[in-house]
Design an enzyme around this catalytic site. Structure first.
Site, short mmCIF file in Angstrom:
data_model
loop_
_atom_site.label_atom_id
_atom_site.label_comp_id
_atom_site.label_asym_id
_atom_site.label_seq_id
_atom_site.Cartn_x
_atom_site.Cartn_y
_atom_site.Cartn_z
N TYR A 199 -2.81 -3.67 18.34
CA TYR A 199 -3.17 -2.64 19.33
C TYR A 199 -2.90 -1.23 18.77
CZ TYR A 199 -3.39 0.14 23.57
OH TYR A 199 -3.72 1.11 24.48
N VAL A 229 1.15 -4.94 16.65
CA VAL A 229 0.61 -4.18 15.52
C VAL A 229 -0.89 -3.93 15.72
CG1 VAL A 229 0.24 -4.13 13.03
CG2 VAL A 229 2.32 -5.15 13.94
N GLY A 234 -6.44 -10.22 16.40
CA GLY A 234 -5.08 -10.20 16.96
C GLY A 234 -4.74 -8.82 17.47
N LYS A 288 15.56 -14.11 4.86
CA LYS A 288 14.95 -14.39 6.16
C LYS A 288 15.79 -15.47 6.82
CE LYS A 288 11.02 -13.25 8.35
NZ LYS A 288 10.30 -11.99 8.39
N GLY A 338 -2.09 -7.71 19.16
CA GLY A 338 -0.69 -7.75 19.61
C GLY A 338 -0.03 -6.40 19.36
P1 NAD Z 1 2.17 -10.22 18.04
O1 NAD Z 1 2.65 -11.57 18.39
O2 NAD Z 1 2.55 -9.06 18.90
O3 NAD Z 1 0.57 -10.20 17.94
C1 NAD Z 1 -0.18 -11.23 17.41
C2 NAD Z 1 -1.45 -11.33 18.26
O4 NAD Z 1 -2.33 -12.27 17.66
C3 NAD Z 1 -1.19 -11.82 19.67
O5 NAD Z 1 -1.80 -10.95 20.61
C4 NAD Z 1 -1.83 -13.20 19.69
O6 NAD Z 1 -2.33 -13.58 20.96
C5 NAD Z 1 -2.94 -13.04 18.68
N1 NAD Z 1 -3.45 -14.27 18.10
C6 NAD Z 1 -2.79 -15.40 17.78
N2 NAD Z 1 -3.63 -16.32 17.28
C7 NAD Z 1 -4.85 -15.74 17.25
C8 NAD Z 1 -6.13 -16.16 16.83
N3 NAD Z 1 -6.33 -17.38 16.32
N4 NAD Z 1 -7.18 -15.32 16.96
C9 NAD Z 1 -7.00 -14.08 17.48
N5 NAD Z 1 -5.80 -13.62 17.89
C10 NAD Z 1 -4.76 -14.44 17.79
O7 NAD Z 1 2.63 -9.97 16.52
P2 NAD Z 1 2.69 -8.60 15.71
O8 NAD Z 1 4.09 -8.12 15.69
O9 NAD Z 1 1.61 -7.71 16.18
O10 NAD Z 1 2.36 -9.10 14.23
C11 NAD Z 1 1.04 -9.42 13.84
C12 NAD Z 1 1.04 -9.93 12.41
O11 NAD Z 1 1.57 -8.93 11.53
C13 NAD Z 1 1.91 -11.18 12.17
O12 NAD Z 1 1.30 -11.97 11.17
C14 NAD Z 1 3.21 -10.60 11.63
O13 NAD Z 1 3.90 -11.55 10.83
C15 NAD Z 1 2.67 -9.46 10.80
N6 NAD Z 1 3.64 -8.39 10.59
C16 NAD Z 1 4.19 -7.75 11.65
C17 NAD Z 1 5.10 -6.72 11.44
C18 NAD Z 1 5.68 -5.96 12.60
O14 NAD Z 1 6.27 -4.90 12.36
N7 NAD Z 1 5.53 -6.42 13.84
C19 NAD Z 1 5.48 -6.37 10.13
C20 NAD Z 1 4.89 -7.03 9.05
C21 NAD Z 1 3.99 -8.06 9.30
#
Ligand code: NAD
Length: 347
Positions: free
Chosen positions: A177, A175, A171, A74, A173
């Site tokens: 959605y 993922v 959340g 990372k 976001g």
């Molecule tokens: P993202 O930033 O698009 O979405 C995260 C969402 O969480 C945002 O909408 C944010 O406003 C919301 N959020 C933050 N704090 C919050 C709280 N206290 N209460 C409610 N909502 C809150 O990120 P993502 O890409 O959707 O990833 C989401 C999680 O999955 C992260 O922990 C990330 O590390 C993990 N993850 C993502 C991937 C990927 O492919 N994107 C892969 C493995 C793990």
């Protein structure tokens, strides 16, 4: 590094662009280290080091659990993603990645977009997740999480039918959605929370989801609680308030400490270990290493295997009366040890 068994920690500094980055390579037994780069305004260098050590170790377990021939790494860049990005910074970072000679492949993470990685790619080929290849991993992660939720419910009830099952998603976001979309199509009832109102409104409108206060979503009466925002939401404060049967979401590092896995088990809550259920994204990216080139159908077929992987972990957990996170870690460690041992055979 000794405590967490890392191979290498690389500090990168470039005065002209202001780049301050740390690349952590945890373990390359199974193959080159793969893991995204995060841009975050860490307040101290210690904070950045802790993050890169934890995240790179997590990638080793995730790739091992997914059956990939990749190790864990990372990168973190100490900067503010809203104002510190520049061409020179990304290219300087690319040159440092290149200097590792393929021991580390980078991709996107928090604060870093596929467009940024495109500029890194001007200086190094050791990148993955480019737009013209596998692109944004979020849909793949969401699909894997959906498969994992189905497998968890099947373990619990004997049926993977999600119609009428209540899932609380924290959340909404990238993922979160996409996960809601799968769940809605499968007939699940959705409870949703986000700190941004527009993200919640979209899920309410598109999927008929019910809005819940972000501070209370974990305590919702539901079948499945799906953390898809931040890490460490399963902790001493939240566990006594949980009213779910399953914790199964996409967030990384959901347990604040490993012992919280045991506490979930003691309360009869099934925990779908984070680095297994959220492995869809890395499986998708790893498809870029396929000699025949990236193939989305093949990637998604492999992601369906997350269900069986979780079932195997649940079985070990039940047979040996150990928490699921411990069972999952053991399986990953056993694979790394076995592949490490066969490398002594001279070819
Ligand atoms: P993202 O930033 O698009 O979405 C995260 C969402 O969480 C945002 O909408 C944010 O406003 C919301 N959020 C933050 N704090 C919050 C709280 N206290 N209460 C409610 N909502 C809150 O990120 P993502 O890409 O959707 O990833 C989401 C999680 O999955 C992260 O922990 C990330 O590390 C993990 N993850 C993502 C991937 C990927 O492919 N994107 C892969 C493995 C793990």
């Amino acid at each position: 590094m000794k405590d967490m068994e890392h191979e290498q920690l690389v500090f990168c500094y470039d005065e002209v662009s202001g780049l301050k980055a740390i690349i952590g390579i945890h373990d390359t037994t199974l193959g080159p280290a793969l893991g995204g780069t995060r841009m975050w305004p860490y307040e101290t260098e210690e904070e950045a080091i802790t993050d890169v050590l934890r995240l790179s170790k997590g990638m080793t377990y995730k790739s091992a659990a997914m059956g990939l021939n990749l190790g864990g790494g990372k990168g973190v860049i100490i900067a503010d993603a809203r104002k510190d990005k520049s061409e020179a910074l990304w290219r300087a970072y690319g040159r440092f990645v290149e200097s590792l000679g393929g021991r580390y492949y980078t991709a996107e993470d928090v604060g870093v977009s596929p467009d940024d990685i495109d500029v890194v790619n001007d200086e190094t080929d050791y990148v993955a997740g480019l737009w013209h290849k596998s692109g944004d991993p979020s849909p793949a992660t969401a699909f894997g999480t959906f498969v994992g939720i189905r497998a968890s419910m099947e373990h619990l009830t004997g049926s993977d039918d999600l119609s009428g099952v209540t899932v609380a998603v924290q959340g909404i976001g990238s993922v979160g959605y996409a996960l809601c979309k799968h769940l809605h199509e499968a007939g699940a009832r959705l409870l949703v929370a986000d700190i941004y109102e527009d993200k919640v409104a979209r899920a309410v409108e598109d999927f008929g989801a019910e809005e819940v206060d972000p501070g209370a979503i974990h305590a919702s009466e539901c079948d499945v609680y799906a953390p898809c925002a931040l890490g460490a939401t399963i902790n001493d404060e939240s566990i006594p308030e949980l009213r779910c049967k399953v914790v199964a979401g996409a967030a990384n590092n959901q347990l604040e400490e490993a012992r919280h896995g045991q506490e979930l088990r003691a309360r009869g809550i099934l925990y779908a270990t984070d680095f297994v259920i959220n492995g869809g994204g890395v499986v998708n990216v790893a498809q870029e290493f396929n000699p025949a080139g990236y193939n989305r159908d093949l990637a998604f077929k492999k992601i369906e295997g997350i269900g069986e992987k979780l079932q195997a972990i649940f079985a070990i957990s039940d047979e040996e009366n150990i928490p699921t996170n411990e069972a999952a870690e053991r399986l990953a460690e056993e694979r790394i040890a076995a592949v490490g041992r066969i490398q002594r055979i001279r070819t």
